[in-house]
Design an enzyme around this catalytic site. Sequence first.
Site, PDB file in Angstrom:
ATOM      1  N   GLU A 203       0.833  -1.210   0.000  1.00  0.00           N
ATOM      2  CA  GLU A 203       0.000   0.000   0.000  1.00  0.00           C
ATOM      3  C   GLU A 203       0.870   1.263   0.000  1.00  0.00           C
ATOM      4  O   GLU A 203       0.803   2.092   0.908  1.00  0.00           O
ATOM      5  CB  GLU A 203      -0.946  -0.013   1.201  1.00  0.00           C
ATOM      6  CG  GLU A 203      -1.920  -1.177   1.148  1.00  0.00           C
ATOM      7  CD  GLU A 203      -3.055  -1.112   2.172  1.00  0.00           C
ATOM      8  OE1 GLU A 203      -2.835  -0.524   3.237  1.00  0.00           O
ATOM      9  OE2 GLU A 203      -4.138  -1.638   1.892  1.00  0.00           O
ATOM     10  N   GLU A 391      -5.512  -8.244  -1.446  1.00  0.00           N
ATOM     11  CA  GLU A 391      -6.206  -8.105  -0.158  1.00  0.00           C
ATOM     12  C   GLU A 391      -7.663  -7.770  -0.426  1.00  0.00           C
ATOM     13  O   GLU A 391      -7.968  -6.854  -1.196  1.00  0.00           O
ATOM     14  CB  GLU A 391      -5.620  -6.971   0.690  1.00  0.00           C
ATOM     15  CG  GLU A 391      -4.282  -7.266   1.294  1.00  0.00           C
ATOM     16  CD  GLU A 391      -3.816  -6.171   2.253  1.00  0.00           C
ATOM     17  OE1 GLU A 391      -4.665  -5.493   2.866  1.00  0.00           O
ATOM     18  OE2 GLU A 391      -2.591  -5.993   2.367  1.00  0.00           O
TER      19      GLU A 391
HETATM   20  C1  BGP Z   1      -4.486  -3.107   4.732  1.00  0.00           C
HETATM   21  C2  BGP Z   1      -3.159  -3.616   5.159  1.00  0.00           C
HETATM   22  C3  BGP Z   1      -3.162  -4.856   5.942  1.00  0.00           C
HETATM   23  C4  BGP Z   1      -4.409  -5.134   6.706  1.00  0.00           C
HETATM   24  C5  BGP Z   1      -5.690  -4.679   6.068  1.00  0.00           C
HETATM   25  C6  BGP Z   1      -6.913  -4.697   6.937  1.00  0.00           C
HETATM   26  O1  BGP Z   1      -4.477  -1.731   4.771  1.00  0.00           O
HETATM   27  O2  BGP Z   1      -2.283  -3.792   4.069  1.00  0.00           O
HETATM   28  O3  BGP Z   1      -1.973  -4.927   6.655  1.00  0.00           O
HETATM   29  O4  BGP Z   1      -4.316  -5.145   8.031  1.00  0.00           O
HETATM   30  O5  BGP Z   1      -5.584  -3.418   5.505  1.00  0.00           O
HETATM   31  O6  BGP Z   1      -6.921  -3.579   7.768  1.00  0.00           O
HETATM   32  P1  BGP Z   1      -7.142  -3.656   9.309  1.00  0.00           P
HETATM   33  O7  BGP Z   1      -6.155  -4.631   9.811  1.00  0.00           O
HETATM   34  O8  BGP Z   1      -6.908  -2.296   9.825  1.00  0.00           O
HETATM   35  O9  BGP Z   1      -8.546  -4.114   9.504  1.00  0.00           O
END
Ligand code: BGP
Length: 495
Positions: A203, A391
């Site tokens: 990201e 993701e």
């Molecule tokens: C993205 C990241 C991840 C992950 C995901 C979910 O931004 O790359 O590392 O954690 O989001 O977000 P969160 O964990 O805040 O629910």
Amino acid sequence: MAFKTNFLWGGATAANQFEGAYLTDGKGLSTADVMTAGAYDHPRQVTWKNPTTGETGATDFGFATDKRQVPVGTNPAVLDNEYYPSHTATDFYHHYVEDIKLMAEMGFKTFRLSLNWSRIFPNGDDAEPNEAGLVFYDHVFAECHKYHIEPLVTLSHYETPLNLAIKYNGWADRQVIDFFVKYAKLVINRYHDQVKYWLTFNEINLMDMGPFLAGGVIDGSPQNRAQAAHNQFVASALTVQAAHAIDPKIQVGQMLAYSPLYAYTADPADQLKVQLQQQATLFYSDVQTGGHYPNYRLNQYARDGIKLDDRPEDYDLLAKYPADFLSFSCYGSNTVTTHEDKGDAAGNFMTGVKNPYLETNAWGWATDPDVLRIALNTLFDRYHKPLWIVENGIGWADELTADQKIHDDYRIKYLQANLNSMRDAVTIDGVDLMGYTMWGCIDLVSAGTGEMKKRYGFVYVDRDDIGNGSLKRIPKDSFYWYQKVIANNGSDLSN
Ligand code: BGP
């Protein structure tokens, strides 16, 4: 039309949220290791210490008003009386054999994981790597290949060696390019037979919103954020160049946080707001995947008085060695407006207003049944390069029943809608999609809140928000559903 037979179904994780073992076998501290746990209603904090006076404290993660993550004269530090979720996480370090076996049982074709840079170069600027850290990943990759699982490796996922943050202000310093490229070359050389697909920075566009997370940048002034992004672009191009020289079959992708934006009203001012806000995100893919700085960003830098510490050859490298493919995270859409407050919504580090057509989870993230088709078409039309959804998923406070089951029908429902939308983009619109890795396939720590309670996995891990639990792994109902989806290559999404 259907998914190609070699479509890469799987799941995704990140070392700082999954591995634990934060000082084991010579690992150094990373920026993730000084972040406390937060929750929906209070942010994570970065703890710090003044090396001269010994004074300690904590600052909310994000931007302080003076644009520094910790006060002047202090350094981010691990404090005795604090709880840090990354230190044990869900202990993949000691469970990788069992975890990869569970992935194989689901039929994974691919497993996205990140290497912990500070496990390999504990201080980031060390002359020699830490062999024990490399051996751990030797074992992980061997285990993957036992089951014909293709690893997809992120080189830097929200963890910069802490020493680089303290000594260099992280990625704001050009010297960090060399440290990173040395690390990238080392691991690509060592693992090129085991790992064909690589991603440079998770990201990367988070540099605008959370520079400490995205690049260990403590002083995140606009100037420093622009410089840090530039340095990561150059490092990415140098990594592509090196990877192709090491082994021509390697592909290095970009990783972007992408949420389609909708206008709340038909007011042209709202459409313009959507376009300008999209540019803030797509700037990162215009450079890293497209190979050029767009005029809208260069003009903005000129207006804001931002001057990059650049070299003419940087721009040749960017044009010559763009990312081979574009991967992205996408959890839902965001809705924006220029009109008065319509009720805030939350999302993946982005905010907007509530979309009245969409349902949200307990953390305010909206489920959008058309989001992947829209995202895939937008990005494919703009770059004409293969895409990879690395993701997607939904955080939920899953409940373990007395007979040790998790009935996560809400997760199955979310994924059915999303995979259906993804399938339409491929089968109806002809988007070139390499694979899909569901985020947090085995429960892990949330990046945004540091909670365990916000679970994403197909597999439950017995661990709570304050560090209790046996770390036992228990497949959820969605585990068996995904197993079936992979077995029929996405042609039947029903449960
Ligand atoms: C993205 C990241 C991840 C992950 C995901 C979910 O931004 O790359 O590392 O954690 O989001 O977000 P969160 O964990 O805040 O629910």
